[in-house]
Design a protein around this motif. Sequence first.
Motif, PDB file in Angstrom:
ATOM      1  N   LEU A 126       0.837  -1.201   0.000  1.00  0.00           N
ATOM      2  CA  LEU A 126       0.000   0.000   0.000  1.00  0.00           C
ATOM      3  C   LEU A 126       0.871   1.250   0.000  1.00  0.00           C
ATOM      4  O   LEU A 126       0.579   2.226  -0.708  1.00  0.00           O
ATOM      5  CB  LEU A 126      -0.917  -0.006   1.223  1.00  0.00           C
ATOM      6  CG  LEU A 126      -1.942   1.133   1.309  1.00  0.00           C
ATOM      7  CD1 LEU A 126      -2.904   1.071   0.128  1.00  0.00           C
ATOM      8  CD2 LEU A 126      -2.712   1.064   2.622  1.00  0.00           C
ATOM      9  N   ALA A 127       1.976   1.221   0.766  1.00  0.00           N
ATOM     10  CA  ALA A 127       2.881   2.371   0.805  1.00  0.00           C
ATOM     11  C   ALA A 127       3.578   2.574  -0.537  1.00  0.00           C
ATOM     12  O   ALA A 127       3.813   3.703  -0.966  1.00  0.00           O
ATOM     13  CB  ALA A 127       3.917   2.183   1.911  1.00  0.00           C
ATOM     14  N   ALA A 128       3.905   1.467  -1.212  1.00  0.00           N
ATOM     15  CA  ALA A 128       4.637   1.567  -2.476  1.00  0.00           C
ATOM     16  C   ALA A 128       3.736   1.857  -3.665  1.00  0.00           C
ATOM     17  O   ALA A 128       4.073   2.671  -4.534  1.00  0.00           O
ATOM     18  CB  ALA A 128       5.404   0.265  -2.727  1.00  0.00           C
ATOM     19  N   TYR A 129       2.569   1.207  -3.708  1.00  0.00           N
ATOM     20  CA  TYR A 129       1.732   1.258  -4.896  1.00  0.00           C
ATOM     21  C   TYR A 129       0.466   2.096  -4.737  1.00  0.00           C
ATOM     22  O   TYR A 129      -0.142   2.503  -5.731  1.00  0.00           O
ATOM     23  CB  TYR A 129       1.292  -0.161  -5.290  1.00  0.00           C
ATOM     24  CG  TYR A 129       2.414  -1.119  -5.590  1.00  0.00           C
ATOM     25  CD1 TYR A 129       3.488  -0.751  -6.380  1.00  0.00           C
ATOM     26  CD2 TYR A 129       2.381  -2.434  -5.107  1.00  0.00           C
ATOM     27  CE1 TYR A 129       4.507  -1.657  -6.679  1.00  0.00           C
ATOM     28  CE2 TYR A 129       3.388  -3.345  -5.394  1.00  0.00           C
ATOM     29  CZ  TYR A 129       4.450  -2.948  -6.170  1.00  0.00           C
ATOM     30  OH  TYR A 129       5.444  -3.844  -6.462  1.00  0.00           O
ATOM     31  N   GLY A 130       0.017   2.300  -3.522  1.00  0.00           N
ATOM     32  CA  GLY A 130      -1.281   2.918  -3.316  1.00  0.00           C
ATOM     33  C   GLY A 130      -2.387   1.872  -3.327  1.00  0.00           C
ATOM     34  O   GLY A 130      -2.121   0.672  -3.464  1.00  0.00           O
ATOM     35  N   PRO A 131      -3.648   2.281  -3.189  1.00  0.00           N
ATOM     36  CA  PRO A 131      -4.763   1.316  -3.136  1.00  0.00           C
ATOM     37  C   PRO A 131      -4.868   0.502  -4.425  1.00  0.00           C
ATOM     38  O   PRO A 131      -4.546   0.987  -5.508  1.00  0.00           O
ATOM     39  CB  PRO A 131      -5.999   2.219  -2.946  1.00  0.00           C
ATOM     40  CG  PRO A 131      -5.458   3.507  -2.409  1.00  0.00           C
ATOM     41  CD  PRO A 131      -4.104   3.670  -3.015  1.00  0.00           C
ATOM     42  N   ASP A 132      -5.317  -0.750  -4.288  1.00  0.00           N
ATOM     43  CA  ASP A 132      -5.542  -1.585  -5.464  1.00  0.00           C
ATOM     44  C   ASP A 132      -7.006  -1.985  -5.527  1.00  0.00           C
ATOM     45  O   ASP A 132      -7.761  -1.804  -4.571  1.00  0.00           O
ATOM     46  CB  ASP A 132      -4.656  -2.828  -5.433  1.00  0.00           C
ATOM     47  CG  ASP A 132      -5.194  -3.882  -4.459  1.00  0.00           C
ATOM     48  OD1 ASP A 132      -5.747  -3.477  -3.428  1.00  0.00           O
ATOM     49  OD2 ASP A 132      -5.036  -5.086  -4.732  1.00  0.00           O
ATOM     50  N   SER A 133      -7.405  -2.533  -6.666  1.00  0.00           N
ATOM     51  CA  SER A 133      -8.815  -2.896  -6.832  1.00  0.00           C
ATOM     52  C   SER A 133      -9.008  -4.219  -7.549  1.00  0.00           C
ATOM     53  O   SER A 133     -10.139  -4.586  -7.859  1.00  0.00           O
ATOM     54  CB  SER A 133      -9.544  -1.799  -7.621  1.00  0.00           C
ATOM     55  OG  SER A 133      -8.933  -1.602  -8.887  1.00  0.00           O
ATOM     56  N   GLU A 134      -7.919  -4.948  -7.789  1.00  0.00           N
ATOM     57  CA  GLU A 134      -8.037  -6.207  -8.509  1.00  0.00           C
ATOM     58  C   GLU A 134      -6.810  -7.072  -8.243  1.00  0.00           C
ATOM     59  O   GLU A 134      -5.780  -6.581  -7.785  1.00  0.00           O
ATOM     60  CB  GLU A 134      -8.186  -5.959 -10.014  1.00  0.00           C
ATOM     61  CG  GLU A 134      -7.007  -5.203 -10.623  1.00  0.00           C
ATOM     62  CD  GLU A 134      -7.182  -4.954 -12.108  1.00  0.00           C
ATOM     63  OE1 GLU A 134      -7.653  -5.871 -12.808  1.00  0.00           O
ATOM     64  OE2 GLU A 134      -6.853  -3.847 -12.565  1.00  0.00           O
TER      65      GLU A 134
END
Length: 368
Positions: A126-134
């Motif tokens: 989450l810190a590296a990529y941000g929120p995900d959805s899939e």
Amino acid sequence: MHVRWVEGGEKFSARWRSESGAPPPAEIVVVDDGLTADEAHRLANADKAMLWRGDFQNARQLIKAVTRRADRSGRRHAPKSPVEAFYLHRQRQARRARLLGKLLVPMETGYVVPLRRAPDVREACLAAYGPDSEPTVVSLREMLGVIGAHEWRINGVEVPGLDGRIHPHYGVFAPVRGEYVELVARAPLPSRELAFDIGTGVLAAVLAARGVESVVATDLDPRALDCARDNLDRLGFGDRVRLERTDVFPTGRAPLVVCNPPWLPAKPTSPIEHAVYDPGNRMLKAFLDRLGKHLAPGGEGWLVLSDLAEHLGLRSRDELLGAFDAAGLSIVDRLDTRPCHPRASDPDDPLHAARGVEVTSLWRLAVG
């Protein structure tokens, strides 16, 4: 972009994630703990990606074994010159990255790794990529980098010249070479009123710690700016440093302008390498050519630069001095130091001959 594969007779797909910009693999085979290191090395050389379904810790051991095989197979001949040694080293690095990037791990929505003995990587991702959805697929090499970067972010890095800790973010170059920070920490300040930090990092904090009343720090990378804001606030300097997303200089003039550009004129192959490699000396030339327009009368520009490029045959000292002259700059003084990082004294490092004589300098420059 998505990747597709067949598993158990069914077709699957997931989002492809690569911070280095590697293209999604064209062919994926599903593998598990029965895969040997020799077979994994063979598949990677055949440009086949491997989606891991076994034990996570076994995958970590496998990638170490593949790394050893990749390193052995990459040593073809001894270089004839420092510049050849550099380019061979870069080629080997690129080849190793390509091979190791073929071992993939799946992540379910929410950054959950559905493998035995897999660590909880949710906070790090989450810190590296941000929120995900899939669901996503990522190389194990990148995931391990994300995990390691998050540990650095939590623990921080001690910076002697700052007398404090910096907490680097993923994708942002960490100040592991403290000698250049110490140069800025001890050079005589021409003014404590205002300073510009070009290509911000730890140096904005060092200037604030030395009592500079106002610092304008610039960078084009949003991650670098977010990292700088986080660390400046941690250190208590947030109210004295203004961050600006711009290419090289902010508007106006300052009595002190500091720049620690990438030290090697070569092409970066990943986002984080932009902190090390400067194609065609673009940033260095931009800083020198435009410095005079941003220095207040009587001000100084501090250029922090290693001479490693000179020892590697990538740039000569005459070229650097000629760039000073062409920009109408004179040398007020030069402070030198030698690196103390482990590779500087490692005879097995492929660039040891150059690293062993490397000197990092702070050039104090003025107009005229």
